[in-house]
Write an enzyme that holds these catalytic residues in place. Structure first.
Site, PDB file in Angstrom:
ATOM      1  N   THR A 221       0.889  -1.159   0.000  1.00  0.00           N
ATOM      2  CA  THR A 221       0.000   0.000   0.000  1.00  0.00           C
ATOM      3  C   THR A 221       0.925   1.205   0.000  1.00  0.00           C
ATOM      4  O   THR A 221       2.132   1.077   0.200  1.00  0.00           O
ATOM      5  CB  THR A 221      -0.898   0.031   1.250  1.00  0.00           C
ATOM      6  OG1 THR A 221      -0.076  -0.072   2.402  1.00  0.00           O
ATOM      7  CG2 THR A 221      -1.915  -1.100   1.226  1.00  0.00           C
ATOM      8  N   LYS A 224       0.899   3.586   4.439  1.00  0.00           N
ATOM      9  CA  LYS A 224       1.305   3.202   5.803  1.00  0.00           C
ATOM     10  C   LYS A 224       2.633   3.903   6.110  1.00  0.00           C
ATOM     11  O   LYS A 224       2.656   5.125   6.114  1.00  0.00           O
ATOM     12  CB  LYS A 224       1.345   1.684   5.926  1.00  0.00           C
ATOM     13  CG  LYS A 224      -0.054   1.062   5.703  1.00  0.00           C
ATOM     14  CD  LYS A 224      -0.108  -0.406   5.983  1.00  0.00           C
ATOM     15  CE  LYS A 224      -1.526  -0.928   5.862  1.00  0.00           C
ATOM     16  NZ  LYS A 224      -1.820  -1.547   4.580  1.00  0.00           N
TER      17      LYS A 224
END
Ligand code: DSN
Length: 410
Positions: A221, A224
């Site tokens: 992702t 984060k």
């Protein structure tokens, strides 16, 4: 004016901003983007359709979108030293889906980490598409050390002969040996997928080894530790470029979120700076201090420590479940999420643990001395859970403290 036109949404937004200011956020998968990322994500790029890839779009008017996506791809490749990057996945889940769909068939065998050991929903869990479509075997952390046992994984891999091995985790606090994973995958003729969603920022800063070049596929992702907008990313070797790109579109997605890709591009540029490296170092330092301070106060830490941005606390000796601890801490202004501990006797909706991480508080400028305070507040809150008066006083103190740190970092 949003306030006048849509007062309900305006209210929720205003309260969310207030909440983010007045709380200490210890959810390891969340972060706070820079003003520049926020600016492009909230920009007119959201108005544009751009199905396809740069210079090969199905729509007109993509001249500037192409600039954005080409730069994002180029920066992602440079940042991670990858042969190819696809920056279009809407999320980590879709990034994983594209990888599976590109080389696996329904019914194929995969080998992944069990969720209570630190694995992720999209790593073959039954209730997820990955578990519905593929035949998953799981590896667990060692019961004693609560760390990955590579020999055991090799044994399972030799027995099961999976087509793909998945490594990478959502709550594993130790360094992952991607080289060992790649050796095991090679030995049994499996593809290796490394999902680095949690540790991408640490990898960029050289604080965690990189799987790029060892695994055929690396997914992540971007929101984060990497501190970009919410979204996904796939890195792969050149030989898989076409398969992966075709699987994202037309395979599983339609139009890319160009405003988010612009945010990814800006975040990748930020991640190339010395400032970003120092930020990642501070995340790890803060995490260590917070972990040790909780240990000093009698909290049992899964695997007895951390080498990353997160750790999991086993609350059983404190006679409180993860769910109750999460709710209690939220009531005084500390946000955590309940989390399974390895071999947890309780279900995921309750859990015996909480997961704690420092990317967000570090983005707000908190340092080691602040971690000592936070550990003390966590302990005081859990100890005084039946004393309303003390909890109220703690809440006032915590909210005052949190308000001193900005939520819009440069
Ligand atoms: N929700 C993410 C996390 O908290 O780790 C994983 O999907």
């Amino acid at each position: 004016m949003l306030k006048k036109f849509d007062p309900e949404i305006y209210y929720a937004l205003k309260k969310e901003i207030e909440k983010q200011i007045k709380t200490i956020n210890l959810i390891p998968s969340e972060n706070i983007v820079s003003k520049n990322v926020l600016k492009v994500v909230g920009s007119v790029f959201t108005n544009k359709y751009a199905e396809g890839y740069p210079k090969k779009r199905y729509y007109g008017g993509c001249k500037y979108v192409d600039i954005v996506e080409e730069i994002a791809i180029e920066r992602a490749c440079k940042l991670f030293n990858s042969e190819h990057a696809n920056v279009q996945p809407h999320s980590g889940s879709q990034a994983n889906m594209a990888v599976y769909f590109s080389v696996l068939k329904p019914g194929d065998k995969i080998l992944a980490m069990d969720i209570s050991s630190g694995g992720h929903l999209t790593h073959g869990v039954k209730v997820n598409f990955s578990g519905m479509l593929y035949n998953t075997s799981f590896y667990f952390v060692d019961e004693e050390t609560e760390q990955i046992d590579y020999e055991k994984i090799r044994e399972i891999a030799e027995k099961e002969k999976p087509k793909m091995i998945i490594c990478g985790s959502s709550s594993y606090s130790r360094i992952i040996d991607f080289k060992k994973f790649s050796e095991i995958a090679k030995e049994v003729g499996a593809y290796l997928l490394a999902d680095v969603a949690h540790i991408a920022g640490l990898i960029v800063a050289g604080l965690h080894p990189s799987p790029v070049g060892l695994a055929e596929f690396v997914t992540s992702t971007t929101h984060k530790t990497l501190r970009g907008p919410r979204g996904g990313l796939i890195l792969c070797k050149k030989e898989f470029k076409e398969k992966i790109d075709n699987m994202i579109i037309p395979g599983i997605q339609g139009g890319p979120l160009v405003h988010v890709i612009a945010g990814k591009a800006v975040a990748f540029k930020e991640a190339m700076t010395e400032k970003f490296k120092n930020y990642q170092k501070q995340i790890v330092k803060n995490c260590n201090v917070l972990c040790n301070e909780l240990k000093k106060r009698g909290y049992r830490i899964v695997s007895n420590g951390t080498e990353t941005h997160l750790f999991v606390v086993d609350l059983r000796n404190k006679n409180i479940t993860g769910l109750l601890a999460q709710e209690l801490l939220e009531s005084v202004g500390i946000i955590v999420n309940r989390n399974l501990i390895p071999f947890d006797p309780l279900p995921p909706s309750v859990t015996s643990g909480i997961r704690i991480g420092t990317p967000c508080v570090t983005s707000r400028g908190m340092k080691e001395k602040d971690m000592v305070k936070i550990a003390e507040w966590i302990d005081e809150t859990i100890k005084n859970r039946n004393n309303e008066k003390i909890l109220k006083a703690l809440e006032r103190e915590i909210r005052r403290f949190a308000s001193e740190f900005p939520i819009y970092p440069e």
